[in-house]
Motif scaffolding. Sequence first.
Motif, PDB file in Angstrom:
ATOM      1  N   ASP A  36       0.854  -1.141   0.132  1.00 33.83           N
ATOM      2  CA  ASP A  36      -0.444  -0.189   0.154  1.00 33.83           C
ATOM      3  C   ASP A  36       0.698   1.304  -0.383  1.00 33.83           C
ATOM      4  N   LYS A  42       0.318  -6.006   2.248  1.00 36.67           N
ATOM      5  CA  LYS A  42      -1.277  -6.876   3.457  1.00 36.67           C
ATOM      6  C   LYS A  42      -1.737  -7.357   2.025  1.00 36.67           C
ATOM      7  N   LEU A  46      -7.534  -7.853   2.482  1.00 41.43           N
ATOM      8  CA  LEU A  46      -7.406  -7.361   3.933  1.00 41.43           C
ATOM      9  C   LEU A  46      -7.970  -5.956   3.579  1.00 41.43           C
ATOM     10  N   ALA A  47      -6.955  -5.539   1.673  1.00 38.23           N
ATOM     11  CA  ALA A  47      -7.125  -4.006   0.786  1.00 38.23           C
ATOM     12  C   ALA A  47      -8.687  -3.916   0.936  1.00 38.23           C
ATOM     13  N   GLU A  50     -10.429  -2.594   4.152  1.00 37.49           N
ATOM     14  CA  GLU A  50     -10.470  -1.475   4.903  1.00 37.49           C
ATOM     15  C   GLU A  50     -11.237  -0.298   3.760  1.00 37.49           C
ATOM     16  N   GLU A  51     -11.717  -0.519   2.804  1.00 40.68           N
ATOM     17  CA  GLU A  51     -12.170  -0.127   1.734  1.00 40.68           C
ATOM     18  C   GLU A  51     -13.590   0.014   2.241  1.00 40.68           C
ATOM     19  N   ILE A  53     -14.446  -0.096   5.670  1.00 37.25           N
ATOM     20  CA  ILE A  53     -14.896   0.161   6.422  1.00 37.25           C
ATOM     21  C   ILE A  53     -14.427   1.703   6.429  1.00 37.25           C
ATOM     22  N   SER A  54     -14.488   2.306   5.543  1.00 37.38           N
ATOM     23  CA  SER A  54     -13.467   3.571   5.070  1.00 37.38           C
ATOM     24  C   SER A  54     -14.742   4.279   4.746  1.00 37.38           C
ATOM     25  N   TYR A  95      -0.160  -3.191  14.782  1.00 37.70           N
ATOM     26  CA  TYR A  95      -1.130  -3.032  13.165  1.00 37.70           C
ATOM     27  C   TYR A  95      -1.493  -4.915  13.859  1.00 37.70           C
ATOM     28  N   TYR A  98      -5.102  -3.969  15.803  1.00 40.03           N
ATOM     29  CA  TYR A  98      -5.772  -3.618  14.807  1.00 40.03           C
ATOM     30  C   TYR A  98      -5.982  -4.236  14.058  1.00 40.03           C
ATOM     31  N   LEU A 102     -10.244  -5.327  13.888  1.00 42.81           N
ATOM     32  CA  LEU A 102     -11.290  -4.810  12.573  1.00 42.81           C
ATOM     33  C   LEU A 102     -11.688  -6.875  12.347  1.00 42.81           C
ATOM     34  N   SER A 149     -13.189   7.898  -0.258  1.00 41.32           N
ATOM     35  CA  SER A 149     -13.134   6.728  -0.583  1.00 41.32           C
ATOM     36  C   SER A 149     -13.766   6.414  -1.974  1.00 41.32           C
TER      37      SER A 149
END
Length: 295
Positions: A36, A42, A46-47, A50-51, A53-54, A95, A98, A102, A149
């Motif tokens: 990233d 990652k 996971l990316a 996270e998108e 969650i954003s 992390y 974190y 998540l 996002s």
Amino acid sequence: MQKKQVNKAVIPAAGFGTRLFPATKVVKKELFPIIDQDGRAKPVILAIVEEAISAGITEIGIVVQPDDQEIFEDLFKNPPKKELFDKLSPQNQEYSRYLQELGSKVTILTQKEQAGYGHAVFCAKDWVQDEPFLLMLGDHIYASDTEKSCARQVLDVYEQVNKSVVSLTTMPAEMIHKAGCVTGIWQELNSIIEVTQLSEKPTLEYAYQHLRVEGMAKDKFLCIFGLYLLTPEIFDFLAEHINKNFRERGEFQLTSCLDRLCQQKGMTGYVVKGKCFDTGLPDAYRQTMIDFRNI
């Protein structure tokens, strides 16, 4: 119609990954690494989480094969063993914590038979229940051109129109045989469109005849970007196809059900201000590794 809050995202991740064989014999394509913008390695999934969650999503359902459930549970639910955790840098220890936080928002769902993308989405029906939900591809990651996002942009449009939203991008004519394609009537030029038809991987001849969009260059078409905000009626159309064993190219597909949802309930298209990166093909994955790190 009362507008319902969007809390859930569904990420199908149960495919075999035939286009990335033989690597996918040992590593699920959703677990392939990317680097990233912070220089952190990652897994792709996971990316994608996270998108979601954003965008303000609070619950994420990942659809996997039963044999892979343990792998995904381990990623999101289990911390490293203490002796391994102690070897991590302070930043990576943070992390790791974190990642567990998540994971508390992630539910692992299963698809017992690999019967197509539409079937994988249908496997989330009981978990989604009667709610609108964000549907995300398991091999696409995103980078926004704005402070919002890409997923958040799609949710914002849903809050405006209160019906299903399909994210869009412009593609050249020679690429559309690889993508879902839409046509419709602009509500805001080059931004928001009332979708009138969806077509999966159309021929160029069909696209020129049926999928032209007013105001666009002759060799440009609107294609699906990889994010969908869907109302729960999509499950009714998927159930009908499954019950009638209506398969396309041997599998239960999503796009034909999206088209039915569009015809009966209406659908809005939104041209996302951002970029989509494909990790599901060797050449695309290689280019993503180069481009995503440097955006």
